[in-house]
Design a protein around this motif. Structure first.
Motif, PDB file in Angstrom:
ATOM      1  N   GLY A   1       0.795  -1.222   0.000  1.00 37.33           N
ATOM      2  CA  GLY A   1       0.000   0.000   0.000  1.00 37.33           C
ATOM      3  C   GLY A   1       0.825   1.268   0.000  1.00 37.33           C
ATOM      4  N   TYR A   2       2.153   1.131   0.104  1.00 40.12           N
ATOM      5  CA  TYR A   2       3.019   2.312   0.160  1.00 40.12           C
ATOM      6  C   TYR A   2       4.127   2.235  -0.884  1.00 40.12           C
ATOM      7  CZ  TYR A   2       0.583   2.786   4.577  1.00 40.12           C
ATOM      8  OH  TYR A   2      -0.396   2.885   5.527  1.00 40.12           O
ATOM      9  N   PHE A   3       4.941   1.182  -0.818  1.00 45.20           N
ATOM     10  CA  PHE A   3       6.023   0.991  -1.780  1.00 45.20           C
ATOM     11  C   PHE A   3       5.680  -0.099  -2.789  1.00 45.20           C
ATOM     12  CE2 PHE A   3      10.103   2.775   0.318  1.00 45.20           C
ATOM     13  CZ  PHE A   3       9.406   3.891   0.759  1.00 45.20           C
ATOM     14  N   GLY A   4       5.012  -1.135  -2.344  1.00 49.33           N
ATOM     15  CA  GLY A   4       4.695  -2.299  -3.159  1.00 49.33           C
ATOM     16  C   GLY A   4       4.395  -3.476  -2.254  1.00 49.33           C
ATOM     17  N   ASN A   5       3.875  -4.546  -2.821  1.00 45.99           N
ATOM     18  CA  ASN A   5       3.461  -5.696  -2.020  1.00 45.99           C
ATOM     19  C   ASN A   5       4.651  -6.602  -1.703  1.00 45.99           C
ATOM     20  OD1 ASN A   5       0.778  -4.811  -2.151  1.00 45.99           O
ATOM     21  ND2 ASN A   5       0.436  -5.884  -4.082  1.00 45.99           N
ATOM     22  N   ALA A   6       5.534  -6.105  -0.878  1.00 45.76           N
ATOM     23  CA  ALA A   6       6.728  -6.855  -0.499  1.00 45.76           C
ATOM     24  C   ALA A   6       7.317  -6.235   0.761  1.00 45.76           C
ATOM     25  CB  ALA A   6       7.757  -6.842  -1.635  1.00 45.76           C
ATOM     26  N   ASP A   7       8.308  -6.920   1.316  1.00 47.31           N
ATOM     27  CA  ASP A   7       9.060  -6.380   2.448  1.00 47.31           C
ATOM     28  C   ASP A   7      10.283  -5.641   1.908  1.00 47.31           C
ATOM     29  OD1 ASP A   7       7.273  -7.569   4.195  1.00 47.31           O
ATOM     30  OD2 ASP A   7       8.474  -9.392   4.406  1.00 47.31           O
ATOM     31  N   TYR A   8      10.604  -4.510   2.530  1.00 44.47           N
ATOM     32  CA  TYR A   8      11.711  -3.675   2.085  1.00 44.47           C
ATOM     33  C   TYR A   8      12.653  -3.401   3.251  1.00 44.47           C
ATOM     34  CZ  TYR A   8       8.914  -2.669  -2.090  1.00 44.47           C
ATOM     35  OH  TYR A   8       8.190  -2.780  -3.248  1.00 44.47           O
ATOM     36  N   VAL A   9      13.897  -3.086   2.902  1.00 43.89           N
ATOM     37  CA  VAL A   9      14.875  -2.686   3.914  1.00 43.89           C
ATOM     38  C   VAL A   9      15.442  -1.328   3.515  1.00 43.89           C
ATOM     39  CG1 VAL A   9      16.689  -4.033   2.759  1.00 43.89           C
ATOM     40  CG2 VAL A   9      17.001  -3.309   5.142  1.00 43.89           C
ATOM     41  N   LYS A  10      15.355  -0.351   4.427  1.00 46.36           N
ATOM     42  CA  LYS A  10      15.845   1.005   4.176  1.00 46.36           C
ATOM     43  C   LYS A  10      16.374   1.585   5.484  1.00 46.36           C
ATOM     44  CE  LYS A  10      14.203   0.879  -0.066  1.00 46.36           C
ATOM     45  NZ  LYS A  10      15.110   0.742  -1.233  1.00 46.36           N
ATOM     46  N   ARG A  11      17.002   2.757   5.351  1.00 50.78           N
ATOM     47  CA  ARG A  11      17.512   3.457   6.530  1.00 50.78           C
ATOM     48  C   ARG A  11      16.553   4.583   6.919  1.00 50.78           C
ATOM     49  NH1 ARG A  11      22.396   3.240   8.811  1.00 50.78           N
ATOM     50  NH2 ARG A  11      23.349   2.298   6.945  1.00 50.78           N
ATOM     51  N   VAL A  12      16.314   4.717   8.220  1.00 56.47           N
ATOM     52  CA  VAL A  12      15.456   5.789   8.724  1.00 56.47           C
ATOM     53  C   VAL A  12      16.230   7.102   8.665  1.00 56.47           C
ATOM     54  CG1 VAL A  12      14.156   6.657  10.699  1.00 56.47           C
ATOM     55  CG2 VAL A  12      14.230   4.194  10.247  1.00 56.47           C
TER      56      VAL A  12
END
Length: 248
Positions: free
Chosen positions: A123-134
């Protein structure tokens, strides 16, 4: 004489007064241990019954218990994730397996600037899990860029050179956003190859991820062995002031 000897012998065989009240069975004898054995066996009777009910007996039961423990551990404590892209290089490489601490934000703690987090992007980036830095937390004003081409958070320039991918600028896309309360502004370390909050500013939520979408904090690189290390929060954001005074 023979009668006297016989009488004396019989009297000698009779118990002395001091021995009359004692048991003829010594402590720790087989008779005593027999009465305790059923109690000892009853402590593990459930395991014996469970082992008898599955093919393979105790071996199968031990494997099932281990699998149950691992399932609970992955669900509630720490879960491995594999890195599928280069968006977090140089910190995380394609194929790295990171251990995500699911308890990091479960007891009142919230993500902090600089944390590497795994989140559900549905609903935000795509239908998956993501890893990013805050990069920004609720209330922060995040701007790119200052006169020297650096990221600004709450009016403070941030030197990201310790983790930014070599040759990348903080962002090729200018932006000036205020992060809503309860949300996070997230960027990949490889800015030239990362789809992150910058690319979804016009999407629902404005590219900001809600706190309840965060699965956990990436604390360790567990595999491959030559890249095994702990992921530390960089000092780059340590001098960023609290939100509130930088804009109003």
């Amino acid at each position: 004489m023979d009668n006297e000897a016989q009488q004396y012998t019989e009297r000698d065989r009779s118990p002395r007064p001091s021995e009359a009240g004692t048991s003829s069975v010594p402590a720790g004898s087989e008779e005593t241990s027999d009465t305790e054995r059923p109690e000892g066996r009853s402590r593990f009777a459930w395991a014996d019954r469970a082992a008898e009910s599955v093919p393979g007996g105790r071996y199968t039961l031990a494997v099932l218990i281990c699998l149950l423990f691992l399932t609970l551990f992955n669900t509630f404590v720490m879960q491995p994730f594999q890195i599928p892209s280069s968006s977090m290089e140089r910190s995380l490489r394609i194929g790295d397996r990171v251990l995500v601490n699911k308890l990091a934000y479960r007891f009142g703690s919230e993500p902090r600037r600089g944390d590497v987090v795994v989140f559900d992007g549905t609903g935000y980036f795509g239908n998956a899990d993501y890893v990013k830095r805050v990069v920004g937390v609720g209330g922060d004003r995040v701007v790119c860029c200052d006169q020297e081409g650096r990221l600004e958070v709450n009016g403070r320039s941030v030197d990201e050179s310790s983790f930014l991918y070599p040759g990348d600028s903080p962002s090729s896309v200018p932006f000036d956003v205020v992060v809503p309360e309860g949300r996070l502004f997230l960027l990949g370390d490889h800015r030239g190859d990362s789809s992150d909050s910058r690319d979804h500013l016009g999407s629902p939520g404005g590219g900001m991820i809600p706190l309840d979408a965060v699965i956990g904090r990436a604390d360790w690189i567990a595999w491959p062995a030559d890249h095994w290390t702990r992921l530390h929060r960089p000092d780059a954001y340590a001098r960023v002031p609290a939100a509130g005074g930088a804009h109003g």
